[in-house]
Write a protein that holds these residues in place. Structure first.
Motif, PDB file in Angstrom:
ATOM      1  N   ASP A   1       0.813  -1.208   0.000  1.00  0.00           N
ATOM      2  CA  ASP A   1       0.000   0.000   0.000  1.00  0.00           C
ATOM      3  C   ASP A   1       0.849   1.263   0.000  1.00  0.00           C
ATOM      4  N   ILE A   2       2.154   1.135   0.293  1.00  0.00           N
ATOM      5  CA  ILE A   2       3.007   2.324   0.292  1.00  0.00           C
ATOM      6  C   ILE A   2       4.040   2.252  -0.833  1.00  0.00           C
ATOM      7  N   PHE A   3       3.633   1.580  -1.922  1.00  0.00           N
ATOM      8  CA  PHE A   3       4.575   1.412  -3.026  1.00  0.00           C
ATOM      9  C   PHE A   3       4.930   2.724  -3.704  1.00  0.00           C
ATOM     10  N   ASP A   4       4.184   3.810  -3.405  1.00  0.00           N
ATOM     11  CA  ASP A   4       4.457   5.078  -4.068  1.00  0.00           C
ATOM     12  C   ASP A   4       5.619   5.825  -3.425  1.00  0.00           C
ATOM     13  N   ASN A   5       6.323   5.174  -2.478  1.00  0.00           N
ATOM     14  CA  ASN A   5       7.563   5.726  -1.935  1.00  0.00           C
ATOM     15  C   ASN A   5       7.369   7.047  -1.217  1.00  0.00           C
ATOM     16  N   VAL A   6       6.318   7.177  -0.455  1.00  0.00           N
ATOM     17  CA  VAL A   6       6.093   8.407   0.285  1.00  0.00           C
ATOM     18  C   VAL A   6       7.264   8.705   1.202  1.00  0.00           C
ATOM     19  N   GLU A   7       7.834   7.679   1.802  1.00  0.00           N
ATOM     20  CA  GLU A   7       8.938   7.865   2.733  1.00  0.00           C
ATOM     21  C   GLU A   7      10.289   7.549   2.099  1.00  0.00           C
ATOM     22  N   ARG A   8      10.314   7.263   0.789  1.00  0.00           N
ATOM     23  CA  ARG A   8      11.570   6.944   0.094  1.00  0.00           C
ATOM     24  C   ARG A   8      11.586   7.696  -1.233  1.00  0.00           C
ATOM     25  N   PRO A   9      11.699   9.014  -1.182  1.00  0.00           N
ATOM     26  CA  PRO A   9      11.541   9.825  -2.399  1.00  0.00           C
ATOM     27  C   PRO A   9      12.626   9.616  -3.439  1.00  0.00           C
ATOM     28  N   ASN A  10      13.760   9.029  -3.067  1.00  0.00           N
ATOM     29  CA  ASN A  10      14.859   8.870  -4.026  1.00  0.00           C
ATOM     30  C   ASN A  10      14.906   7.485  -4.646  1.00  0.00           C
ATOM     31  N   ASP A  11      13.965   6.628  -4.275  1.00  0.00           N
ATOM     32  CA  ASP A  11      13.957   5.263  -4.785  1.00  0.00           C
ATOM     33  C   ASP A  11      12.880   5.117  -5.846  1.00  0.00           C
ATOM     34  N   TYR A  12      13.265   5.222  -7.085  1.00  0.00           N
ATOM     35  CA  TYR A  12      12.307   5.101  -8.179  1.00  0.00           C
ATOM     36  C   TYR A  12      13.053   4.847  -9.483  1.00  0.00           C
ATOM     37  N   ALA A  13      12.328   4.363 -10.466  1.00  0.00           N
ATOM     38  CA  ALA A  13      12.861   4.239 -11.820  1.00  0.00           C
ATOM     39  C   ALA A  13      12.288   5.371 -12.660  1.00  0.00           C
ATOM     40  N   LEU A  14      12.898   5.617 -13.799  1.00  0.00           N
ATOM     41  CA  LEU A  14      12.359   6.576 -14.751  1.00  0.00           C
ATOM     42  C   LEU A  14      11.485   5.832 -15.763  1.00  0.00           C
ATOM     43  N   GLY A  15      10.628   6.586 -16.434  1.00  0.00           N
ATOM     44  CA  GLY A  15       9.778   5.974 -17.442  1.00  0.00           C
ATOM     45  C   GLY A  15       8.363   5.775 -16.946  1.00  0.00           C
ATOM     46  N   TYR A  16       7.563   5.054 -17.743  1.00  0.00           N
ATOM     47  CA  TYR A  16       6.146   4.914 -17.438  1.00  0.00           C
ATOM     48  C   TYR A  16       5.625   3.587 -17.975  1.00  0.00           C
ATOM     49  N   PHE A  17       4.624   3.055 -17.267  1.00  0.00           N
ATOM     50  CA  PHE A  17       3.928   1.849 -17.704  1.00  0.00           C
ATOM     51  C   PHE A  17       2.458   2.204 -17.880  1.00  0.00           C
ATOM     52  N   ALA A  18       1.936   2.023 -19.097  1.00  0.00           N
ATOM     53  CA  ALA A  18       0.541   2.344 -19.382  1.00  0.00           C
ATOM     54  C   ALA A  18       0.014   1.369 -20.428  1.00  0.00           C
ATOM     55  N   VAL A  19      -1.273   1.044 -20.320  1.00  0.00           N
ATOM     56  CA  VAL A  19      -1.951   0.195 -21.300  1.00  0.00           C
ATOM     57  C   VAL A  19      -3.121   1.002 -21.836  1.00  0.00           C
ATOM     58  N   VAL A  20      -3.043   1.407 -23.098  1.00  0.00           N
ATOM     59  CA  VAL A  20      -3.994   2.384 -23.637  1.00  0.00           C
ATOM     60  C   VAL A  20      -4.513   1.937 -24.998  1.00  0.00           C
ATOM     61  N   GLN A  21      -5.748   2.296 -25.277  1.00  0.00           N
ATOM     62  CA  GLN A  21      -6.297   2.056 -26.613  1.00  0.00           C
ATOM     63  C   GLN A  21      -5.743   3.079 -27.590  1.00  0.00           C
ATOM     64  N   GLU A  22      -5.540   2.667 -28.829  1.00  0.00           N
ATOM     65  CA  GLU A  22      -4.976   3.546 -29.854  1.00  0.00           C
ATOM     66  C   GLU A  22      -5.813   3.485 -31.128  1.00  0.00           C
ATOM     67  N   PHE A  23      -6.088   4.669 -31.680  1.00  0.00           N
ATOM     68  CA  PHE A  23      -6.635   4.793 -33.031  1.00  0.00           C
ATOM     69  C   PHE A  23      -5.670   5.661 -33.827  1.00  0.00           C
ATOM     70  N   SER A  24      -5.452   5.312 -35.096  1.00  0.00           N
ATOM     71  CA  SER A  24      -4.491   6.044 -35.916  1.00  0.00           C
ATOM     72  C   SER A  24      -5.105   6.416 -37.265  1.00  0.00           C
ATOM     73  N   ARG A  25      -4.557   7.493 -37.840  1.00  0.00           N
ATOM     74  CA  ARG A  25      -4.898   7.895 -39.213  1.00  0.00           C
ATOM     75  C   ARG A  25      -3.627   8.316 -39.912  1.00  0.00           C
ATOM     76  N   ASN A  26      -3.589   8.059 -41.229  1.00  0.00           N
ATOM     77  CA  ASN A  26      -2.462   8.499 -42.053  1.00  0.00           C
ATOM     78  C   ASN A  26      -2.858   9.708 -42.888  1.00  0.00           C
ATOM     79  N   LEU A  27      -1.869  10.545 -43.180  1.00  0.00           N
ATOM     80  CA  LEU A  27      -2.102  11.733 -43.990  1.00  0.00           C
ATOM     81  C   LEU A  27      -0.928  11.930 -44.922  1.00  0.00           C
ATOM     82  N   THR A  28      -1.190  12.140 -46.199  1.00  0.00           N
ATOM     83  CA  THR A  28      -0.141  12.431 -47.169  1.00  0.00           C
ATOM     84  C   THR A  28      -0.020  13.936 -47.330  1.00  0.00           C
ATOM     85  N   ILE A  29       1.188  14.454 -47.105  1.00  0.00           N
ATOM     86  CA  ILE A  29       1.426  15.903 -47.165  1.00  0.00           C
ATOM     87  C   ILE A  29       1.356  16.371 -48.613  1.00  0.00           C
ATOM     88  N   GLN A  30       0.623  17.486 -48.817  1.00  0.00           N
ATOM     89  CA  GLN A  30       0.467  18.060 -50.149  1.00  0.00           C
ATOM     90  C   GLN A  30       1.524  19.132 -50.396  1.00  0.00           C
TER      91      GLN A  30
END
Length: 297
Positions: A268-297
Motif C-alpha cells: 500500500d506504500i509502493f508510491d515511496n512516500v517515505e523513500r523519495p529517491n527510490d524510483y525508476a524513470l519511465g512509465y507503464f501504461a496500457v492504452v487504446q490507440e486509433f491512428s490515421r495516415n495523412l499524405t502531405i500536399q
C-alpha cells in the motif's frame, strides 16, 4: 613596434581560445528506465507487448539497454474492495540478447501473449521487474479512447513558413472526464483534456516545426490516458520545449509510475512516500490507440 604589439595580442587571444576546460560532472548511480507504453488495437487478437529497459548513463552518453532478472505482467479486474479475486500472468523475456526489449516469453510452457479482449474498462495491469537485486512495481488501469473523426492538412503558420499544420478532429465521450495523448510521430506528443469541450466535437491544430516534403506520409495516433499519464506526458513535452541546453536547470524531475519497492512489506506504500529517491524513470501504461495516415500536399 605598435604592429608587433598588435600581432602578439592577437596571437594571445586566438591561442587562449584553445584552452581545454575540464568540467567535473557528478558521479551518479545508474537508474533504471522503463518504456512500457502498450498500445491496444482492438482489431488485433493480441496486445503488442514490448517493454524497453535501459539505464541512465553519464552526461553526453546514450542510455544503454539493460537486462532484467525477471519481468512479469499481471492483470485482472479488482473487486469493490480493490482486491483481486483472480489474476492472469504474462511472463516476459528479452526478445534478442542485449536489446533490452522484453516481450511475452515464446519459450514458456504456455502462451504468454495477452489477448486484446482482456483490455476492458476497469482492468488493472501490474508490471513487476527484478533488476540488479532491486524490485520494481508499476500499476495502471486500461484507458480506452475515441477514434479520430478527421485528419487534414491546414495552411496556417504559427511562427515561420517552414511549419506544416495538421488539423485533428475528435468527438469527446460525454459520459465522464476524458484525457487524451496524441502521437504525431518523430517523437512529438501532445496531451489534451476535455474540460472545455466535454461531450462535443472538437478540432485543433498541430504544427510540425520541421518542414515536411510533399508526398511524405505521416501517421497521427490518439491514445487513451488517465490523469496521471496525461500529466506525465504534459510535463515531458514542457521539458523538451526548453531550449536552455543541457546545462539548463530542468523544470522538474519527470518521474513516472514505476517505483522501487525493494524491502517493502506493505504494497500500500509502493508510491515511496517515505523513500523519495527510490524510483525508476519511465512509465507503464496500457492504452487504446486509433491512428490515421495523412499524405502531405
Amino acid at each position: 613596434m605598435k604592429k608587433v604589439v598588435v600581432i602578439i595580442g592577437a596571437f594571445l587571444i586566438f591561442t587562449s581560445c584553445e584552452d581545454v576546460v575540464d568540467v567535473d560532472l557528478p558521479e551518479t548511480e545508474p537508474r533504471l528506465i522503463v518504456d512500457g507504453l502498450l498500445r491496444v488495437d482492438k482489431s488485433q487478437e493480441f496486445i503488442d507487448v514490448r517493454i524497453a529497459m535501459r539505464e541512465t548513463s553519464n552526461f553526453f552518453e546514450d542510455n544503454p539497454p539493460t537486462q532484467a532478472e525477471s519481468a512479469v505482467i499481471a492483470y485482472g479486474i479488482p473487486n469493490e474492495f480493490g482486491e483481486f479475486d483472480s489474476l492472469a500472468f504474462s511472463s516476459l523475456a528479452e526478445e534478442e540478447p542485449g536489446t533490452g526489449i522484453y516481450v511475452p516469453d515464446p519459450n514458456f510452457s504456455s502462451d504468454q501473449r495477452i489477448r486484446t479482449q482482456s483490455a476492458e474498462p476497469g482492468t488493472v495491469f501490474i508490471l513487476q521487474i527484478s533488476h540488479r537485486d532491486k524490485s520494481y512495481f508499476a500499476q495502471t488501469e486500461y484507458a480506452p479512447t475515441v477514434p479520430i473523426d478527421n485528419l487534414e492538412q491546414g495552411d496556417d503558420i504559427l511562427f515561420n513558413e517552414d511549419e506544416t499544420e495538421v488539423i485533428v478532429t475528435l468527438t469527446d465521450n460525454p459520459d465522464h472526464t476524458n484525457f487524451y495523448v496524441f502521437d504525431f510521430g518523430f517523437g512529438n506528443f501532445q496531451a489534451l483534456d476535455d474540460r472545455f469541450f466535454m461531450g462535443q466535437q472538437f478540432a485543433f491544430s498541430y504544427f510540425y516545426d520541421n518542414e515536411l516534403e510533399p508526398g511524405q506520409q505521416i501517421r497521427v495516433s490518439i491514445l487513451g490516458a488517465d490523469q496521471d499519464f496525461h500529466n506525465y506526458i504534459d510535463l515531458l513535452v514542457e521539458q523538451t520545449m526548453n531550449n536552455g541546453g543541457v546545462f539548463e536547470t530542468p523544470v522538474a524531475t519527470v518521474r513516472g509510475n514505476v517505483f522501487d519497492i525493494t524491502g517493502l512489506d506493505n504494497i500500500d506504500i509502493f508510491d515511496n512516500v517515505e523513500r523519495p529517491n527510490d524510483y525508476a524513470l519511465g512509465y507503464f501504461a496500457v492504452v487504446q490507440e486509433f491512428s490515421r495516415n495523412l499524405t502531405i500536399q
